[in-house]
Design a protein around this motif. Structure first.
Motif, PDB file in Angstrom:
ATOM      1  N   GLY A   1       0.835  -1.192   0.000  1.00 47.50           N
ATOM      2  CA  GLY A   1       0.000   0.000   0.000  1.00 47.50           C
ATOM      3  C   GLY A   1       0.870   1.242   0.000  1.00 47.50           C
ATOM      4  O   GLY A   1       2.102   1.167  -0.030  1.00 47.50           O
ATOM      5  N   SER A   2       0.235   2.386   0.055  1.00 49.58           N
ATOM      6  CA  SER A   2       0.957   3.647  -0.016  1.00 49.58           C
ATOM      7  C   SER A   2       1.241   4.185   1.386  1.00 49.58           C
ATOM      8  O   SER A   2       0.325   4.354   2.194  1.00 49.58           O
ATOM      9  CB  SER A   2       0.124   4.662  -0.800  1.00 49.58           C
ATOM     10  OG  SER A   2       0.786   5.900  -0.854  1.00 49.58           O
TER      11      SER A   2
ATOM     12  N   HIS B   1     -11.898  -4.358  14.049  1.00 52.35           N
ATOM     13  CA  HIS B   1     -13.084  -4.044  13.253  1.00 52.35           C
ATOM     14  C   HIS B   1     -12.778  -3.940  11.761  1.00 52.35           C
ATOM     15  O   HIS B   1     -13.674  -3.644  10.967  1.00 52.35           O
ATOM     16  CB  HIS B   1     -13.701  -2.729  13.732  1.00 52.35           C
ATOM     17  CG  HIS B   1     -14.147  -2.753  15.157  1.00 52.35           C
ATOM     18  ND1 HIS B   1     -15.115  -3.614  15.616  1.00 52.35           N
ATOM     19  CD2 HIS B   1     -13.737  -2.037  16.231  1.00 52.35           C
ATOM     20  CE1 HIS B   1     -15.281  -3.422  16.918  1.00 52.35           C
ATOM     21  NE2 HIS B   1     -14.460  -2.477  17.322  1.00 52.35           N
ATOM     22  N   ILE B   2     -11.509  -4.133  11.410  1.00 59.77           N
ATOM     23  CA  ILE B   2     -11.141  -4.002   9.992  1.00 59.77           C
ATOM     24  C   ILE B   2     -11.389  -5.338   9.293  1.00 59.77           C
ATOM     25  O   ILE B   2     -10.988  -6.397   9.800  1.00 59.77           O
ATOM     26  CB  ILE B   2      -9.649  -3.613   9.853  1.00 59.77           C
ATOM     27  CG1 ILE B   2      -9.375  -2.329  10.648  1.00 59.77           C
ATOM     28  CG2 ILE B   2      -9.270  -3.433   8.388  1.00 59.77           C
ATOM     29  CD1 ILE B   2     -10.250  -1.162  10.293  1.00 59.77           C
ATOM     30  N   PRO B   3     -12.065  -5.319   8.141  1.00 63.67           N
ATOM     31  CA  PRO B   3     -12.325  -6.572   7.436  1.00 63.67           C
ATOM     32  C   PRO B   3     -11.046  -7.392   7.246  1.00 63.67           C
ATOM     33  O   PRO B   3      -9.969  -6.837   6.983  1.00 63.67           O
ATOM     34  CB  PRO B   3     -12.890  -6.103   6.092  1.00 63.67           C
ATOM     35  CG  PRO B   3     -13.527  -4.781   6.403  1.00 63.67           C
ATOM     36  CD  PRO B   3     -12.645  -4.151   7.455  1.00 63.67           C
TER      37      PRO B   3
ATOM     38  N   ASP C   1      -9.309  -0.773  17.330  1.00 59.35           N
ATOM     39  CA  ASP C   1      -9.959  -0.585  16.021  1.00 59.35           C
ATOM     40  C   ASP C   1      -9.538  -1.670  15.039  1.00 59.35           C
ATOM     41  O   ASP C   1     -10.297  -2.002  14.124  1.00 59.35           O
ATOM     42  CB  ASP C   1      -9.588   0.774  15.415  1.00 59.35           C
ATOM     43  CG  ASP C   1     -10.466   1.908  15.934  1.00 59.35           C
ATOM     44  OD1 ASP C   1     -11.397   1.637  16.716  1.00 59.35           O
ATOM     45  OD2 ASP C   1     -10.204   3.070  15.558  1.00 59.35           O
TER      46      ASP C   1
ATOM     47  N   HIS D   1       0.811   2.829  17.304  1.00 60.37           N
ATOM     48  CA  HIS D   1      -0.599   3.054  16.959  1.00 60.37           C
ATOM     49  C   HIS D   1      -1.428   1.803  17.262  1.00 60.37           C
ATOM     50  O   HIS D   1      -2.548   1.885  17.765  1.00 60.37           O
ATOM     51  CB  HIS D   1      -0.742   3.402  15.479  1.00 60.37           C
ATOM     52  CG  HIS D   1      -0.259   4.783  15.123  1.00 60.37           C
ATOM     53  ND1 HIS D   1      -0.467   5.881  15.922  1.00 60.37           N
ATOM     54  CD2 HIS D   1       0.422   5.235  14.035  1.00 60.37           C
ATOM     55  CE1 HIS D   1       0.056   6.954  15.350  1.00 60.37           C
ATOM     56  NE2 HIS D   1       0.607   6.591  14.200  1.00 60.37           N
TER      57      HIS D   1
ATOM     58  N   LEU E   1      -8.308  -6.950   4.597  1.00 59.69           N
ATOM     59  CA  LEU E   1      -7.604  -5.664   4.487  1.00 59.69           C
ATOM     60  C   LEU E   1      -6.496  -5.585   5.534  1.00 59.69           C
ATOM     61  O   LEU E   1      -6.619  -6.146   6.625  1.00 59.69           O
ATOM     62  CB  LEU E   1      -8.578  -4.501   4.717  1.00 59.69           C
ATOM     63  CG  LEU E   1      -9.694  -4.344   3.691  1.00 59.69           C
ATOM     64  CD1 LEU E   1     -10.627  -3.201   4.103  1.00 59.69           C
ATOM     65  CD2 LEU E   1      -9.127  -4.076   2.304  1.00 59.69           C
TER      66      LEU E   1
ATOM     67  N   TYR F   1       3.049   4.853   5.267  1.00 60.85           N
ATOM     68  CA  TYR F   1       3.140   4.149   6.551  1.00 60.85           C
ATOM     69  C   TYR F   1       1.915   4.522   7.374  1.00 60.85           C
ATOM     70  O   TYR F   1       1.666   5.706   7.589  1.00 60.85           O
ATOM     71  CB  TYR F   1       4.397   4.570   7.318  1.00 60.85           C
ATOM     72  CG  TYR F   1       5.680   4.524   6.538  1.00 60.85           C
ATOM     73  CD1 TYR F   1       5.982   3.441   5.710  1.00 60.85           C
ATOM     74  CD2 TYR F   1       6.611   5.551   6.629  1.00 60.85           C
ATOM     75  CE1 TYR F   1       7.161   3.405   4.996  1.00 60.85           C
ATOM     76  CE2 TYR F   1       7.793   5.520   5.916  1.00 60.85           C
ATOM     77  CZ  TYR F   1       8.065   4.447   5.105  1.00 60.85           C
ATOM     78  OH  TYR F   1       9.230   4.401   4.384  1.00 60.85           O
ATOM     79  N   TRP F   2       1.191   3.546   7.843  1.00 60.76           N
ATOM     80  CA  TRP F   2       0.038   3.853   8.669  1.00 60.76           C
ATOM     81  C   TRP F   2      -0.403   2.617   9.442  1.00 60.76           C
ATOM     82  O   TRP F   2      -0.023   1.491   9.121  1.00 60.76           O
ATOM     83  CB  TRP F   2      -1.133   4.409   7.847  1.00 60.76           C
ATOM     84  CG  TRP F   2      -1.508   3.649   6.609  1.00 60.76           C
ATOM     85  CD1 TRP F   2      -1.159   3.964   5.326  1.00 60.76           C
ATOM     86  CD2 TRP F   2      -2.306   2.454   6.517  1.00 60.76           C
ATOM     87  NE1 TRP F   2      -1.684   3.039   4.447  1.00 60.76           N
ATOM     88  CE2 TRP F   2      -2.390   2.118   5.150  1.00 60.76           C
ATOM     89  CE3 TRP F   2      -2.959   1.657   7.443  1.00 60.76           C
ATOM     90  CZ2 TRP F   2      -3.105   1.004   4.696  1.00 60.76           C
ATOM     91  CZ3 TRP F   2      -3.676   0.541   7.000  1.00 60.76           C
ATOM     92  CH2 TRP F   2      -3.738   0.226   5.635  1.00 60.76           C
ATOM     93  N   SER F   3      -1.211   2.855  10.446  1.00 60.68           N
ATOM     94  CA  SER F   3      -1.815   1.759  11.206  1.00 60.68           C
ATOM     95  C   SER F   3      -3.119   2.240  11.807  1.00 60.68           C
ATOM     96  O   SER F   3      -3.254   3.417  12.161  1.00 60.68           O
ATOM     97  CB  SER F   3      -0.888   1.307  12.338  1.00 60.68           C
ATOM     98  OG  SER F   3      -1.577   0.434  13.226  1.00 60.68           O
ATOM     99  N   TYR F   4      -4.050   1.326  11.916  1.00 58.37           N
ATOM    100  CA  TYR F   4      -5.262   1.634  12.675  1.00 58.37           C
ATOM    101  C   TYR F   4      -4.907   1.685  14.152  1.00 58.37           C
ATOM    102  O   TYR F   4      -3.872   1.162  14.592  1.00 58.37           O
ATOM    103  CB  TYR F   4      -6.359   0.611  12.393  1.00 58.37           C
ATOM    104  CG  TYR F   4      -6.986   0.811  11.042  1.00 58.37           C
ATOM    105  CD1 TYR F   4      -8.048   1.693  10.880  1.00 58.37           C
ATOM    106  CD2 TYR F   4      -6.482   0.169   9.920  1.00 58.37           C
ATOM    107  CE1 TYR F   4      -8.614   1.906   9.633  1.00 58.37           C
ATOM    108  CE2 TYR F   4      -7.033   0.381   8.671  1.00 58.37           C
ATOM    109  CZ  TYR F   4      -8.106   1.248   8.527  1.00 58.37           C
ATOM    110  OH  TYR F   4      -8.646   1.461   7.293  1.00 58.37           O
ATOM    111  N   LEU F   5      -5.780   2.318  14.908  1.00 59.31           N
ATOM    112  CA  LEU F   5      -5.487   2.653  16.292  1.00 59.31           C
ATOM    113  C   LEU F   5      -6.083   1.621  17.255  1.00 59.31           C
ATOM    114  O   LEU F   5      -7.301   1.407  17.278  1.00 59.31           O
ATOM    115  CB  LEU F   5      -6.064   4.043  16.576  1.00 59.31           C
ATOM    116  CG  LEU F   5      -5.555   4.817  17.777  1.00 59.31           C
ATOM    117  CD1 LEU F   5      -4.051   5.051  17.702  1.00 59.31           C
ATOM    118  CD2 LEU F   5      -6.268   6.174  17.838  1.00 59.31           C
TER     119      LEU F   5
END
Lengths: 103, 325
Positions: free
Chosen positions: B148-149, B161-163, B158, B193, B166, B151-155
């Motif tokens: 993916g594009s 709750h991500i399918p 949470d 995160h 994904l 750097y990130w993470s759900y908190l």
């Protein structure tokens, strides 16, 4: 039919010239970007953060910078797009792309 | 209903409660189930939900007892969504003080050494915290993509709750060729995160150091961001009660670097390059390992969620946080 042109993060290097048509929607995997010239030809719709559908119809967003920039091709002509990718807080790179719109 | 009638009704209710308890009706005065025969031979514990009128107060209590329980409000504030009840419901990103192992999987094929290295850096937090990460060949609770594009993470919670198809974390292009310093800075930050830690550079004290006009100009020049994006990404401070229980820390791993040219004082916001001592201490405090004190996390919060379904509003406990101190 208008086209959704999804230019993902694996597309590197980015093309220097992009041939499109009015009505096309272009998505770049990028942290930012804008139209440097030719705003009557191509309009930036905005920078976005990919998010997920959560329970009960809510939307959950991750912590992080934007990761998508959308442009709409409005008219024939030529425009120059600036696409920024990488880490806005660290190392990032900027690419200029000429978009040629032909009816 | 006049006062006399109300008092009479209250007296009757108390008599009835005592009678039920004496007869062993299956519940004690605290709502715990008991076996017939009157005595509390054994208990079964089922979670109860607070009455709606107390949800906001309970959220405040949770936040007071443990600051990380507060939601990151900036995106909602920007959208004008500030219904206190909604905020109360959102207060649920903290994993809790009990030891926990989160499973990790990779969305795309990755070599053994790379997977091991990423796991090793995620587990840097376990030096002081009781949450650890272990790879699974199935679908992990933490799902890492490198395609993916950005750097990130759900908190925090949470991620649950991500399918499942994904990712919950993205580490674009991370490979064995990526410098160790980037593993320290990025993988540990994103894992923070996942533990529920938001961005430290959104702390009020640090945001106050930023010259707004210069920030708008800088991010327009470098990223092409409009003002709304700059506001959302840089200039909207989080509720000060929602974050780390420490003073704003510009060298926290959760703090991004911001250049001197956009600050009021002309000094850069340094940003964290690795988990620092304060990060470790804070992680150990809210996710205590065995043997560490769970002070302030037990008590009030648990009491609040174990109370039975409803009661007269006049009996509401208004200073529940004090009970945990």
């Amino acid at each position: 039919m208008a086209r959704l042109i999804d230019i993902g993060p694996a597309v590197r290097p980015l093309p220097q010239i992009l041939r499109v048509r009015p009505g096309d929607l272009i998505k770049f995997a990028a942290t930012g970007g804008d139209v440097k010239s030719g705003e009557t030809v191509i309009r930036r719709l905005g920078v976005f953060r990919t998010s997920a559908l959560g329970p009960d119809g809510g939307v959950l967003s991750p912590e992080g910078a934007p990761d998508a920039v959308f442009f709409l091709v409005c008219n024939p002509g030529s425009a120059v797009l600036r696409i920024v990718s990488g880490d806005p807080w660290g190392k990032f790179e900027t690419n200029l792309i000429e978009a040629r719109s032909e009816a | 209903m006049d006062n006399n009638a109300a008092r009479f009704r209250e007296a009757l209710l108390k008599i009835a409660e005592i009678a039920r308890s004496a007869a062993g009706n299956g519940h004690d005065a605290h709502g715990h189930k008991t076996f017939k025969g009157g005595g509390r031979v054994a208990l079964t514990c089922s979670p109860r939900i607070l009455p709606k009128r107390l949800l906001i107060e309970a959220a405040k209590t949770a936040r007071t007892i443990n600051p990380v329980n507060a939601p990151a409000l900036a995106p909602f504030a920007a959208a004008g969504v500030q219904d206190p009840l909604r905020i109360a419901v959102l207060t649920s990103k903290y994993w809790g003080p009990s030891p926990r192992t989160l499973t990790v999987s990779f969305m795309e094929p990755a070599p053994d050494d790379l997977r091991a290295k990423i796991l090793q850096h995620m587990n840097a937090w376990t030096d002081t915290a009781c949450i650890s990460f272990v790879e699974t060949q199935g679908v992990g609770q933490v799902r890492i993509s490198r395609e993916g594009s950005g750097y990130w993470s759900y908190l925090g919670t949470d991620i649950l709750h991500i399918p499942a198809n994904l990712p919950t974390m993205n580490l674009q292009d991370f490979s064995m060729g990526t410098p160790d310093s980037e593993y320290n800075r990025v993988v540990r930050h994103e894992t923070g995160h996942t533990l529920g830690f938001p961005h430290e550079h959104m702390r009020k004290d640090l945001v106050a150091r930023i010259d707004r006009d210069k920030a708008y100009q800088y991010f327009s020049d470098t990223q092409g961001w409009d003002k709304d994006t700059v506001d959302q990404q840089v200039l909207t401070p989080l509720d000060e009660q929602s974050l780390m229980g420490t003073p704003a820390d510009q060298t926290s791993i959760m703090c991004y670097q911001l250049p001197a040219e956009i600050t009021v004082d002309g000094d850069p916001i340094l940003g964290g390059l690795d988990i620092n001592q304060t990060d470790y201490q804070f992680a150990g405090k809210i996710y205590p390992k065995a043997g560490q004190a769970v002070r302030k996390v037990s008590g009030g919060a648990e009491r609040a969620i174990r109370l039975s379904e409803d009661w007269d509003p006049s009996e509401d406990v208004r200073d529940a946080a004090q009970l945990a101190m």
